[in-house]
Design a protein around this motif. Structure first.
Motif, PDB file in Angstrom:
ATOM      1  N   ILE A 104      -1.476   2.262   8.962  1.00 18.72           N
ATOM      2  CA  ILE A 104      -1.910   1.048   8.273  1.00 18.72           C
ATOM      3  C   ILE A 104      -1.599  -0.181   9.134  1.00 18.72           C
ATOM      4  O   ILE A 104      -2.406  -1.114   9.221  1.00 18.72           O
ATOM      5  CB  ILE A 104      -1.261   0.959   6.878  1.00 18.72           C
ATOM      6  N   SER A 157       0.829  -1.212   0.000  1.00 13.04           N
ATOM      7  CA  SER A 157       0.000   0.000   0.000  1.00 13.04           C
ATOM      8  C   SER A 157       0.858   1.254   0.000  1.00 13.04           C
ATOM      9  O   SER A 157       0.598   2.197  -0.751  1.00 13.04           O
ATOM     10  CB  SER A 157      -0.922   0.045   1.218  1.00 13.04           C
ATOM     11  N   GLN A 172      -6.583   0.356   1.183  1.00 14.52           N
ATOM     12  CA  GLN A 172      -5.670   1.267   1.885  1.00 14.52           C
ATOM     13  C   GLN A 172      -4.736   2.073   0.984  1.00 14.52           C
ATOM     14  O   GLN A 172      -4.162   3.061   1.424  1.00 14.52           O
ATOM     15  CB  GLN A 172      -4.827   0.476   2.904  1.00 14.52           C
TER      16      GLN A 172
END
Lengths: 300, 368, 328
Positions: free
Chosen positions: C258, C116, C205
């Motif tokens: 995250i 991500s 994400q």
């Protein structure tokens, strides 16, 4: 945009130059467009499928609708009617609204008052309190589920809207106070003092000066909390339990996946119903959402 | 029209820093009192304690005989103009000015009429619908003043209200504030670090340094009879020249000796200086009391001496000359612009011995 | 019938909303009015607590006290009746299902975070150079608005599997078949099912990472980039030697955010596979212990493990915050 085109005066650009520019920037365009498409395809597939006939859905991929001849008659709203009325999605949609709106308004009110006190009032332990709140930002919800559920069971709050509102208020509080206190703390001190000299009490300073000037931060938090609550599954699952009368869209959709996992006409329409409100909120208020994200926080 | 008294007021912050120490000050009703001093001298703290924005550590403040230490700002009937103006950015000019009246619950028609009157007085009646963002600096300053006058308060507090204006506007605004004070006849307490503002606007000036009140007096007295070296050096620009000195008698004549300087004390003050014979002193003279002998006016008591010109600043209406004595001591003179002093020249200058100052070197207090 | 019931619900909802929000405001006004009766000195000492109390009450009731309670329960048996010492923790770190959950969580953490963030960074830098930047960003960011449940349905559809010979309706299998391979049961095949779930999280994400990193990239002063260009740096060198070091702190913030999110991931696994076929993660195990097996001691111990995992982030947050306060 590229360095090549910048080096030469615009009027001297030839067709060859433009070709050169295109060639140097082409990979950028290809990559960006490819990723954007890749990120959109899954959702687009769902949206298109939700309007297709149930049996067509099961016998051909959604992309086949683009194969000529194009026939508008293959689309219908039947899936939506079905899922809204017969699968309880309509009820759930209403429940989601009932859960989400107070669960957004309540933490905003409470967090804004607290943020004002933390930013502009003198009292012992103020700094320590705020440090604790920063620490609470990342506490996993899982840490709280069992004791709260037990307390709810003995208080009769499980399976009620009030229980879910209060829980979301509590879980949204650290982020709300953090965002708002950081914003309210940056308002000019002179403004607060000018209002005090003008004869405003703390409550008047709060309602007439601080709240109007903090609307961007309040809006950020509101969008954040709204999306969070609407999209929540865990809190609803644990505190609402099996009570279908109060279940929000996420819970009903999840049950639909469990019970009717291969009924794609229901799943696609149901999923889209669960997504439409957040998508509207998101697209309309993206600015505030991004600002909230940028305020740099980690939510628990 | 409020009579304000500071009685032994001290402000000590939590970190131990003493911002104001044992301040005694009485401000007459309808007086324009200017609190002046270098930054960090405690003048703004005084104003903020008076406004109720800062708790008072010790002592009392009275407005019209009532002790107000425990009153919140709103219970003190004072208005304040902030350095940043502190206009509410989300309200129109009208609402900014009406805010305090609205909070008091003044009837709408009354508010309308008072805001209108104040706006007319300040020449901002055309701006009432605008937001602060749409105003120029000068207009904002007027709105800030207007916000104060609509309330018709017992006292106006002003914290450097002109320091964000450009030089030309500042001169204009100075005159307007003075006029406003005459018209309203209310107590003004005005804080500034600019001694020109203090001199031009104050009916009395209170000079502060390091939290301690140095002297309170009319501008003229303060300028001519400073209590101590700080006041003498702070008021006036360029600042007063100081020379380390001592008094030496020679027959009937008292002499001020300061390095290469040897100046006779005028007969009129000789007697009063007798007790200070032999003490370590500081001799002070303002730059405007030093002349090019060619242009010295009549009626002074000139004593000529030699000095070397290092820099000449031509201002048009006057000349600032940087001079040094044989012993290297430097001083400034403000002389007639027709003077032909050139850098590098050794020239004769006249000290007007009718207008000099003597201070005790240790206590820095003025003698005579 | 349905309509009347809905109308009643709607009215209840409106009443609840008005009562809920209005009640809070009335609470503050009432308390303020009461406090106003006090003398100034006392009032200014009481009023902050009037404003703080509701917040402190919900924080205590829903976060602080339950956290402490969970810590205690984690040392007790399934019904919280007797102390069992470290049994629950020993179970949590030795049980084979738990070990699989740990392995999976690690896989999630590493893959979701790294992909991500790096993908978000690349997009952030590239998107800066195209005229249709807002549209491209909005499309990539859009999944952020979608719930984990909604996203799960979307991806179940992408992963949909029909036996060989039938028309594939899932996008992925359609591609696989078109390339001449056998269709894959993405969610049932134990070698790929975890990756199939992880892809969903990456999809969700990357937009978040991109938005934050993009604003950091835009915050780099143009003259620094130009100076580097004049010094002869090419675009790649600028990316590695200027852009990345200058947005380092944002990369750290995005990564930790995250990481915290992934540690607690539950919904995707719960909806997609129910944690079957070796796809469980720590958070979904916790719900299983709690609901399916009714073992509150083990559930709590697993929750505590999650808490321990986020403590470094918590400490880092507090440090960062205190730094900010000093710089103010």
């Amino acid at each position: 945009m590229s360095s090549v085109s910048k080096k030469r005066p615009a009027q001297a650009r030839t067709r060859l130059d433009r070709l050169e520019t295109l060639l140097t920037t082409a990979p950028v365009h290809v990559v960006v467009i490819a990723i954007a498409l890749l990120w959109t395809l899954p959702t687009a597939g769902l949206l298109i499928s939700s309007f297709r006939q149930p049996d067509a859905l099961l016998t051909s991929g959604w992309w086949s609708v683009f194969v000529p001849p194009f026939d508008p008659a293959q689309f219908h709203l039947g899936n939506y009617m079905n899922v809204l009325t017969r699968q309880g999605m309509g009820q759930a949609f209403l429940n989601s609204l009932i859960i989400t709106i107070p669960a957004t308004v309540m933490p905003i009110a409470i967090a804004t008052f607290a943020a004002y006190a933390l930013a502009w009032m003198q009292f012992p332990g103020r700094q320590l309190l705020f440090v604790v709140i920063v620490g609470l930002l990342v506490v996993p919800l899982q840490m709280t589920l069992i004791p709260v559920l037990r307390a709810y069971n003995s208080l009769g709050l499980s399976g009620t809207f009030l229980g879910v509102w209060l829980a979301h208020t509590g879980y949204g509080m650290p982020l709300g106070i953090y965002l708002l206190r950081n914003y309210i703390g940056t308002l000019p001190r002179d403004l607060i003092e000018a209002a005090a000299v003008d004869g405003a009490s703390h409550l008047k300073i709060f309602t007439r000066i601080v709240v109007p000037l903090s609307t961007p931060a309040i809006a950020s938090f509101a969008v954040f909390q709204f999306l969070w609550v609407w999209n929540d599954l865990l809190v609803a699952l644990v505190y609402l339990g099996g009570n279908q009368n109060v279940a929000p869209v996420t819970l009903v959709l999840r049950n639909l996946v469990g019970d009717r996992g291969q009924d794609w006409h229901l799943l696609t329409a149901g999923a889209f119903i669960s997504m439409v409100v957040p998508l509207v909120v998101f697209l309309g208020l993206q600015r505030y959402f991004v600002r909230g994200l940028l305020a740099g926080s980690v939510k628990g | 029209m409020a009579h304000i008294v500071f009685e032994r007021v001290t402000k000590q912050y939590e970190n131990g820093f003493v911002a104001v120490k044992d301040l005694n000050l009485a401000i007459e009703a309808d007086e324009f009192l200017v609190l002046v001093g270098p930054s960090g001298c405690g003048k703004t703290t005084c104003l903020r304690m008076l406004a109720g924005l800062e708790p008072i550590s010790q002592g009392s403040i009275y407005i019209d005989g009532q002790r107000i230490n425990e009153r919140s700002p709103r219970e003190r009937d004072i208005a304040m103009v902030f350095q940043s103006y502190a206009l509410y950015p989300h309200m129109s000019v009208f609402d900014n000015m009406a805010f305090s009246l609205q909070l008091q619950g003044t009837p709408k028609a009354d508010i309308q009429q008072r805001v209108q009157a104040a706006a007319t007085q300040l020449g901002i009646e055309g701006l009432l619908d605008r937001k602060p963002k749409q105003l120029s600096g000068g207009q904002r300053q007027r709105v800030a003043v207007g916000r104060a006058i609509v309330r018709n308060p017992a006292a106006f507090l002003m914290d450097e209200p002109l320091s964000n204006l450009d030089a030309k506007l500042r001169v204009q605004a100075r005159a307007e504030l003075s006029k406003l004070h005459k018209k309203l006849g209310t107590t003004f307490v005005y804080v500034t670090h600019d001694q020109v503002e203090a001199m031009t606007m104050g009916s009395r000036i209170a000079v502060m340094n390091q939290g301690i009140l140095q002297q309170v007096d009319t501008p003229q007295n303060l300028y001519n009879h400073p209590n101590n070296m700080f006041v003498a050096g702070f008021m006036g620009s360029p600042a007063m020249n100081f020379f380390q000195a001592s008094l030496k008698p020679d027959g009937d004549q008292l002499w001020i000796e300061a390095g290469a300087l040897r100046l006779p004390v005028p007969a009129s003050v000789q007697a009063s200086l007798q007790p200070d014979l032999g003490q370590s002193l500081v001799f002070g003279i303002r730059p405007e009391n030093i002349y090019d002998p060619q242009f010295a006016p009549p009626g002074i008591h000139p004593i000529d001496l030699e000095a070397t010109v290092s820099v000449v600043e031509m201002m048009g209406h006057e000349m600032i000359v940087y001079l040094s004595l044989v012993d290297g001591h430097e001083f400034l003179a403000r002389i007639d612009p027709r003077s032909r002093f050139q850098p590098g020249e050794t020239v004769r200058v006249s000290f007007d011995m009718n207008r000099f100052h003597l201070f005790d070197r240790a206590s820095e207090q003025a003698l005579v | 019938m349905q309509d009347t019931a809905n109308l009643i619900r709607l009215l209840t909802a409106i009443a609840a909303i008005v009562l809920g929000s209005g009640g809070i405001i009335a609470l503050f006004y009432g308390a303020n009015w009461l406090v106003n009766g006090l003398p100034y000195g006392l009032r200014s000492r009481v009023l902050p607590w009037v404003y703080m109390t509701p917040a402190l009450a919900v924080l205590a009731a829903f976060l602080i006290l339950p956290t402490i309670r969970t810590l205690i329960i984690s040392f007790m048996d399934r019904r919280s009746e007797a102390f069992v010492g470290l049994d629950n923790y020993i179970f949590a770190v030795t049980n084979s299902a738990m070990l699989i959950a740990f392995r999976n969580n690690l896989l999630w953490l590493v893959l979701v975070t790294s992909i991500s963030v790096s993908l978000g960074l690349v997009i952030a830098v590239l998107v800066d150079r195209v005229p249709y930047e807002p549209l491209a960003k909005a499309l990539i960011f859009l999944p952020m608005a979608i719930s984990f449940v909604g996203a799960s349905v979307i991806w179940r559809f992408v992963y949909a599997y029909q036996p060989p010979g039938f028309e594939q309706i899932g996008l992925l299998n359609a591609i696989v078949v078109a390339l001449g391979f056998e269709p894959v049961g993405w969610l049932v095949n134990r070698t790929v099912n975890n990756f199939a779930l992880i892809v969903i999280m990456i999809w969700l994400q990357t937009g978040f990472a991109m938005v934050l990193l993009s604003s950091a990239v835009k915050g780099i002063p143009q003259d620094v980039i130009e100076a580097a260009r004049i010094d002869g740096a090419n675009e790649f060198q600028i990316f590695w030697r200027i852009t990345i070091p200058m947005i380092n702190s944002t990369i750290v913030v995005v990564s930790t955010t995250i990481i915290v999110l992934v540690l607690k991931v539950f919904d995707i696994v719960f909806v997609m596979t129910g944690g079957n076929l070796d796809t469980d993660v720590i958070a979904s195990r916790m719900i299983k212990e709690m609901f399916n097996f009714r073992n509150f001691g083990r559930g709590s111990a697993i929750a505590v493990i999650l808490l321990l995992a986020v403590i470094p982030v918590m400490v880092a947050n507090i440090r960062r915050f205190q730094q900010q306060e000093v710089n103010r």
